[in-house]
Design a protein around this motif. Sequence first.
Motif, PDB file in Angstrom:
ATOM      1  N   UNK A  59       0.859  -1.182   0.000  1.00 30.64           N
ATOM      2  CA  UNK A  59       0.000   0.000   0.000  1.00 30.64           C
ATOM      3  C   UNK A  59       0.896   1.232   0.000  1.00 30.64           C
ATOM      4  N   UNK A  60       0.339   2.340  -0.401  1.00 28.55           N
ATOM      5  CA  UNK A  60       1.106   3.583  -0.424  1.00 28.55           C
ATOM      6  C   UNK A  60       0.346   4.676   0.307  1.00 28.55           C
ATOM      7  N   UNK A  61       1.117   5.622   0.770  1.00 32.70           N
ATOM      8  CA  UNK A  61       0.591   6.854   1.333  1.00 32.70           C
ATOM      9  C   UNK A  61       1.595   7.935   0.979  1.00 32.70           C
ATOM     10  N   UNK A  62       1.133   8.962   0.332  1.00 26.64           N
ATOM     11  CA  UNK A  62       2.028  10.029  -0.129  1.00 26.64           C
ATOM     12  C   UNK A  62       3.153   9.454  -0.986  1.00 26.64           C
ATOM     13  N   UNK A  63       2.843   8.442  -1.788  1.00 27.61           N
ATOM     14  CA  UNK A  63       3.761   7.771  -2.715  1.00 27.61           C
ATOM     15  C   UNK A  63       4.866   6.998  -2.005  1.00 27.61           C
ATOM     16  N   UNK A  64       4.735   6.776  -0.718  1.00 28.55           N
ATOM     17  CA  UNK A  64       5.684   5.945   0.023  1.00 28.55           C
ATOM     18  C   UNK A  64       5.139   4.519   0.047  1.00 28.55           C
ATOM     19  N   UNK A  65       5.976   3.563  -0.287  1.00 26.87           N
ATOM     20  CA  UNK A  65       5.571   2.165  -0.375  1.00 26.87           C
ATOM     21  C   UNK A  65       5.751   1.485   0.980  1.00 26.87           C
ATOM     22  N   UNK A  78       4.320  -3.880   8.407  1.00 25.01           N
ATOM     23  CA  UNK A  78       5.512  -4.656   8.705  1.00 25.01           C
ATOM     24  C   UNK A  78       6.645  -4.163   7.795  1.00 25.01           C
ATOM     25  N   UNK A  79       7.852  -4.171   8.331  1.00 23.60           N
ATOM     26  CA  UNK A  79       9.013  -3.791   7.530  1.00 23.60           C
ATOM     27  C   UNK A  79       9.142  -2.295   7.330  1.00 23.60           C
ATOM     28  N   UNK A  80      10.182  -1.901   6.617  1.00 31.85           N
ATOM     29  CA  UNK A  80      10.451  -0.481   6.425  1.00 31.85           C
ATOM     30  C   UNK A  80       9.591   0.159   5.337  1.00 31.85           C
ATOM     31  N   UNK A  81       9.710   1.473   5.261  1.00 34.28           N
ATOM     32  CA  UNK A  81       9.031   2.309   4.274  1.00 34.28           C
ATOM     33  C   UNK A  81      10.024   2.600   3.143  1.00 34.28           C
ATOM     34  N   UNK A  82       9.575   2.464   1.894  1.00 34.09           N
ATOM     35  CA  UNK A  82      10.432   2.724   0.733  1.00 34.09           C
ATOM     36  C   UNK A  82       9.926   3.960   0.001  1.00 34.09           C
ATOM     37  N   UNK A  92      15.044   4.318   2.375  1.00 34.02           N
ATOM     38  CA  UNK A  92      14.508   3.242   3.201  1.00 34.02           C
ATOM     39  C   UNK A  92      14.506   3.744   4.638  1.00 34.02           C
ATOM     40  N   UNK A  93      13.368   3.622   5.300  1.00 37.30           N
ATOM     41  CA  UNK A  93      13.305   4.118   6.663  1.00 37.30           C
ATOM     42  C   UNK A  93      12.398   3.313   7.566  1.00 37.30           C
ATOM     43  N   UNK A  94      12.630   3.458   8.852  1.00 40.05           N
ATOM     44  CA  UNK A  94      11.791   2.797   9.847  1.00 40.05           C
ATOM     45  C   UNK A  94      10.453   3.498   9.995  1.00 40.05           C
ATOM     46  N   UNK A  95      10.448   4.798   9.809  1.00 41.00           N
ATOM     47  CA  UNK A  95       9.221   5.577   9.930  1.00 41.00           C
ATOM     48  C   UNK A  95       8.689   5.957   8.567  1.00 41.00           C
ATOM     49  N   UNK A  96       7.712   6.805   8.593  1.00 36.49           N
ATOM     50  CA  UNK A  96       7.039   7.232   7.372  1.00 36.49           C
ATOM     51  C   UNK A  96       7.859   8.309   6.655  1.00 36.49           C
ATOM     52  N   UNK A  97       8.336   8.009   5.488  1.00 38.21           N
ATOM     53  CA  UNK A  97       9.072   8.919   4.603  1.00 38.21           C
ATOM     54  C   UNK A  97      10.342   9.489   5.250  1.00 38.21           C
ATOM     55  N   UNK A  98      10.960   8.774   6.131  1.00 43.86           N
ATOM     56  CA  UNK A  98      12.220   9.198   6.733  1.00 43.86           C
ATOM     57  C   UNK A  98      13.282   8.165   6.366  1.00 43.86           C
ATOM     58  N   UNK A 101      17.344   4.623   7.376  1.00 44.64           N
ATOM     59  CA  UNK A 101      18.118   3.394   7.171  1.00 44.64           C
ATOM     60  C   UNK A 101      19.047   3.490   5.968  1.00 44.64           C
ATOM     61  N   UNK A 102      18.825   4.504   5.128  1.00 43.50           N
ATOM     62  CA  UNK A 102      19.736   4.700   4.000  1.00 43.50           C
ATOM     63  C   UNK A 102      19.069   5.263   2.764  1.00 43.50           C
ATOM     64  N   UNK A 103      19.925   5.847   1.923  1.00 44.23           N
ATOM     65  CA  UNK A 103      19.518   6.336   0.608  1.00 44.23           C
ATOM     66  C   UNK A 103      20.377   5.607  -0.413  1.00 44.23           C
ATOM     67  N   UNK A 104      19.754   5.234  -1.535  1.00 39.22           N
ATOM     68  CA  UNK A 104      20.426   4.385  -2.513  1.00 39.22           C
ATOM     69  C   UNK A 104      20.249   4.913  -3.928  1.00 39.22           C
TER      70      UNK A 104
END
Length: 129
Positions: A59-65, A78-82, A92-98, A101-104
């Motif tokens: 699912x997405x919210x504000x284009x975050x997967x 479950x799992x991180x936000x992409x 990639x983050x633990x929270x919403x749009x943060x 965990x890293x940028x790739x």
Amino acid sequence: MHLTGRFEGPGHDPARLTESEWQSMRQEARELEYVWQETYQALIEAAHAEPALRALYPFTSHWALRFSTTTRPRLTIVGPCLTAGNDGMYGVGRGFITPDLGRFVTAHEAVQLAVRRLPPGLGPVALGE
């Protein structure tokens, strides 16, 4: 009327609802008319190509997967936000749009980190009633 494929499957089979949601999300990503469409589509396709993520309800919210172990309406996140940025980077983050965990540079790298951050022992998606 334009049918999207979303929730058009018969019954309330969580596996079919999950696949329908993935197909709808992939179609939507292909048809976006934003400058970051290619980056976003690459993220959706990379996540869908990964069996561990494809088995989860997307699912997405504000284009975050995000991902859930249950279908709508009661999502169990479950799992991180992409995220896919308009700068061509993936977060990639633990929270919403943060992206804590890293940028790739590639969607594949972001997806691989997301898979490594999934909790062990996830079962099949259940109905979120």
